[in-house]
Design a protein around this motif. Structure first.
Motif, short mmCIF file in Angstrom:
data_model
loop_
_atom_site.label_atom_id
_atom_site.label_comp_id
_atom_site.label_asym_id
_atom_site.label_seq_id
_atom_site.Cartn_x
_atom_site.Cartn_y
_atom_site.Cartn_z
N LEU A 180 0.83 -1.20 0.00
CA LEU A 180 0.00 0.00 0.00
C LEU A 180 0.87 1.25 0.00
CD1 LEU A 180 -2.85 -0.86 2.53
CD2 LEU A 180 -3.04 -0.67 0.05
N TYR A 181 0.39 2.28 -0.67
CA TYR A 181 1.07 3.57 -0.70
C TYR A 181 0.02 4.67 -0.58
CZ TYR A 181 4.77 0.73 -2.80
OH TYR A 181 5.69 -0.24 -3.05
N TYR A 182 0.51 5.87 -0.34
CA TYR A 182 -0.38 7.03 -0.27
C TYR A 182 0.20 8.17 -1.09
CZ TYR A 182 -2.68 4.78 3.72
OH TYR A 182 -3.36 3.91 4.53
N ARG A 183 -0.67 8.87 -1.77
CA ARG A 183 -0.34 10.18 -2.31
C ARG A 183 -1.08 11.21 -1.47
NH1 ARG A 183 -0.15 9.60 -8.96
NH2 ARG A 183 1.50 8.02 -8.99
N ARG A 184 -0.45 12.36 -1.28
CA ARG A 184 -0.93 13.33 -0.30
C ARG A 184 -1.24 14.65 -1.00
NH1 ARG A 184 3.21 10.16 0.98
NH2 ARG A 184 4.54 11.61 -0.15
N MET A 205 5.28 16.01 -1.80
CA MET A 205 6.46 15.17 -1.57
C MET A 205 7.15 15.70 -0.32
SD MET A 205 6.18 13.08 -4.02
CE MET A 205 7.73 12.21 -3.88
N TYR A 206 7.16 14.90 0.74
CA TYR A 206 7.76 15.32 2.00
C TYR A 206 9.28 15.13 1.91
CZ TYR A 206 3.05 15.26 3.99
OH TYR A 206 1.73 15.49 4.26
N THR A 213 8.06 4.29 0.14
CA THR A 213 7.72 3.99 1.52
C THR A 213 6.27 4.41 1.78
OG1 THR A 213 10.00 4.36 2.23
CG2 THR A 213 8.32 4.41 3.94
N MET A 214 5.56 3.64 2.58
CA MET A 214 4.18 3.99 2.91
C MET A 214 4.21 5.12 3.95
SD MET A 214 0.99 1.66 4.30
CE MET A 214 1.62 1.50 5.98
N ILE A 215 3.94 6.33 3.49
CA ILE A 215 3.95 7.51 4.35
C ILE A 215 2.58 8.17 4.30
CG2 ILE A 215 4.96 9.80 4.71
CD1 ILE A 215 7.53 8.68 3.48
N TYR A 216 2.01 8.40 5.45
CA TYR A 216 0.68 9.00 5.50
C TYR A 216 0.66 10.11 6.55
CZ TYR A 216 0.56 5.42 9.17
OH TYR A 216 0.88 4.63 10.23
N THR A 217 -0.19 11.11 6.30
CA THR A 217 -0.31 12.25 7.20
C THR A 217 -1.28 11.92 8.32
OG1 THR A 217 -0.03 13.62 5.23
CG2 THR A 217 -0.67 14.72 7.27
N ASN A 308 2.57 15.96 11.12
CA ASN A 308 2.94 14.69 11.74
C ASN A 308 2.57 13.54 10.80
OD1 ASN A 308 3.71 15.90 14.36
ND2 ASN A 308 1.54 16.44 14.42
N ILE A 309 3.51 12.62 10.60
CA ILE A 309 3.33 11.56 9.62
C ILE A 309 3.56 10.19 10.25
CG2 ILE A 309 4.00 13.04 7.70
CD1 ILE A 309 6.74 11.67 7.72
#
Length: 333
Positions: A180-184, A205-206, A213-217, A308-309
């Protein structure tokens, strides 16, 4: 049921009143996983004293279940919105794909059953199909963070209904069939109900993170304590209520007229100009402070945000950026 016992996906935020609040998921009364609201001062000893907010009453001392019509078995990531020109009346935003939000009933412990939202525009809904790689498939639009109020100019420009918007961070969840991935994206909305969507940013893009990497806000807040960019707002020095009342006069009159009792067409004693004058006088004397400004909920473009992520569901991180950098490139609806 044993897989989702306990609390999950907390969202911590400040209200315009200065309350440190949290919306958190846990086993619901009316569904499997519900959303609850609580004031963190009721959970953390000495938090009120450490944050110097002892003069603000605690309205949510216990977990208060939030609801909506047609509850799903699992609900998550709801966020609150506040109408600054209606005494910070509180709303719950449930869903962006099939956009749904509703006002809270007094004493703000349960949502009304009627959504006031207009549909999300195509620039939001169309993101589900906007994937260049054929081996990726979009799964869902997810609400991510709490909302904040941003005036789209640097301090000390005067916040008005014309230059101040609500911002919330939203996700597109997608997968390559294995991960799973996220676009923000940052979503920009009107600052007053029904909070129509005005636009969105491109994929955020943080810095310092890996796109694989699975990065979510999780949440965001103004970090004015660690990054003081300007002096505090002073109503008497930076432009008081007379200025913003003049700028917003038509909007204020329209609101007051909508609230006014109906008058018979044959009643020639009704004087619209007098009614307008009385409405403005009532509005002007009801507050000595610009209604958009609050320490924890509102900021300007040159203020610093703390975002915060979550990382791979096993770590956390924090990113600092100005609101100007976050909202640098906006596609309008």
């Amino acid at each position: 049921m044993h897989l989702i016992q306990g609390h999950s996906d907390p969202r911590v935020f400040f209200s315009p009143r200065g309350e440190p609040l949290m919306i958190v998921g846990t086993n619901g009364i009316h569904n499997c996983l519900g959303q609850y609201l609580i004031d963190l001062r009721a959970l953390v000893p000495d938090l009120a004293a450490k944050m110097h907010i002892t003069d603000i009453p605690i309205r949510f001392p216990n977990l208060t279940e939030l609801t909506r019509p047609n509850l799903q078995e699992i609900e998550k990531n709801w966020f609150m919105m506040f109408d600054s020109l209606d005494s910070n009346r509180e709303y719950l935003h449930y869903d962006f794909l099939h956009r749904s939000l509703a006002a809270l009933k007094p004493p703000a412990d349960i949502a009304t059953y009627k959504s006031i939202a207009n549909p999300s525009p195509e620039l939001v809904r169309g993101l589900l199909q906007n994937f260049k790689k054929s081996d990726y498939s979009a799964n869902d639009i997810h609400q991510a963070s709490n909302s904040l109020l941003v005036t789209l100019c640097d301090f000390p420009c005067i916040p008005t209904i014309h230059n101040t918007v609500l911002v919330e961070l939203m996700h597109i969840k997608y997968s390559d069939y294995y991960r799973l991935y996220y676009r923000r994206f940052a979503i920009i909305m009107n600052a007053t109900a029904p909070f129509d969507v005005l636009g969105r940013t491109e994929n955020l893009m943080y810095a310092g993170t890996d796109s694989d990497t699975m990065i979510y806000t999780v949440s965001m807040a103004w970090d004015k304590g660690n990054f003081p960019r300007h002096e505090p707002w002073d109503e008497s020095r930076h432009g008081g209520k007379e200025i913003w009342l003049e700028l917003d006069i038509q909007q204020q009159l329209e609101r007051e007229r909508n609230k006014a009792p109906t008058v018979s067409p044959i009643d020639d004693t009704f004087d619209q100009e007098e009614a307008d004058s009385m409405a403005l006088h009532k509005r002007a004397t009801s507050s000595s402070q610009n209604p958009f400004i609050s320490d924890g909920y509102h900021g300007w473009l040159d203020d610093v945000l703390m975002i915060n992520i979550g990382i791979n569901d096993n770590a956390a991180g924090t990113i600092h950026t100005t609101a100007k950098d976050l909202l640098e490139c906006i596609t309008l609806a």
